[in-house]
Design a protein around this motif. Structure first.
Motif, short mmCIF file in Angstrom:
data_model
loop_
_atom_site.label_atom_id
_atom_site.label_comp_id
_atom_site.label_asym_id
_atom_site.label_seq_id
_atom_site.Cartn_x
_atom_site.Cartn_y
_atom_site.Cartn_z
N MET A 7 -56.57 -76.41 126.88
CA MET A 7 -57.21 -75.10 126.74
C MET A 7 -57.07 -74.57 125.32
O MET A 7 -58.01 -74.01 124.76
N ARG A 8 -55.90 -74.74 124.73
CA ARG A 8 -55.66 -74.27 123.35
C ARG A 8 -56.57 -75.01 122.37
O ARG A 8 -57.13 -74.40 121.45
N GLN A 9 -56.71 -76.33 122.56
CA GLN A 9 -57.59 -77.10 121.68
C GLN A 9 -59.04 -76.67 121.83
O GLN A 9 -59.78 -76.60 120.85
N LEU A 35 -59.42 -73.34 120.03
CA LEU A 35 -59.44 -73.55 118.59
C LEU A 35 -60.77 -74.14 118.12
O LEU A 35 -61.28 -73.78 117.06
N PHE A 36 -61.33 -75.05 118.92
CA PHE A 36 -62.63 -75.64 118.58
C PHE A 36 -63.70 -74.56 118.50
O PHE A 36 -64.47 -74.49 117.54
N ALA A 80 -67.93 -72.36 116.69
CA ALA A 80 -68.94 -71.49 117.29
C ALA A 80 -68.88 -70.06 116.79
O ALA A 80 -69.90 -69.39 116.74
N PHE A 81 -67.72 -69.57 116.41
CA PHE A 81 -67.62 -68.17 116.02
C PHE A 81 -67.91 -67.96 114.55
O PHE A 81 -67.75 -66.86 114.04
#
Length: 77
Positions: free
Chosen positions: A6-8, A11-12, A17-18
């Motif tokens: 979930m953390r990876q 971070l992706f 995307a952001f």
């Protein structure tokens, strides 16, 4: 292990995307979290059409970055 995945994933999305929201926030001089929050609200209100705008802006940002990189390469010849 599940938290690591979930953390990876988080971070992706933060890294890739952001970028559009961060760039818009930088230009407007406000927090990127505010832009993201309004994007989420607009997505719910208009049934997803801001996603199309978001993807278009992401495409334009990548195209601009690609053209800059090619211009630098072409200038060296």
């Amino acid at each position: 292990m599940n938290q690591n995945i979930m953390r990876q994933l988080i971070l992706f999305f933060e890294k890739k995307a952001f970028g559009v929201c961060a760039k818009i926030a930088e230009v407007l001089g406000i927090s990127s979290n505010v832009i993201r929050l309004y994007f989420i609200y607009l997505s719910f209100i208009t049934f997803g059409s801001p996603i199309i705008v978001y993807l278009g802006l992401a495409f334009l940002m990548n195209l601009k970055r690609y053209l800059r990189r090619n211009r630098i390469v072409l200038d060296t010849f």
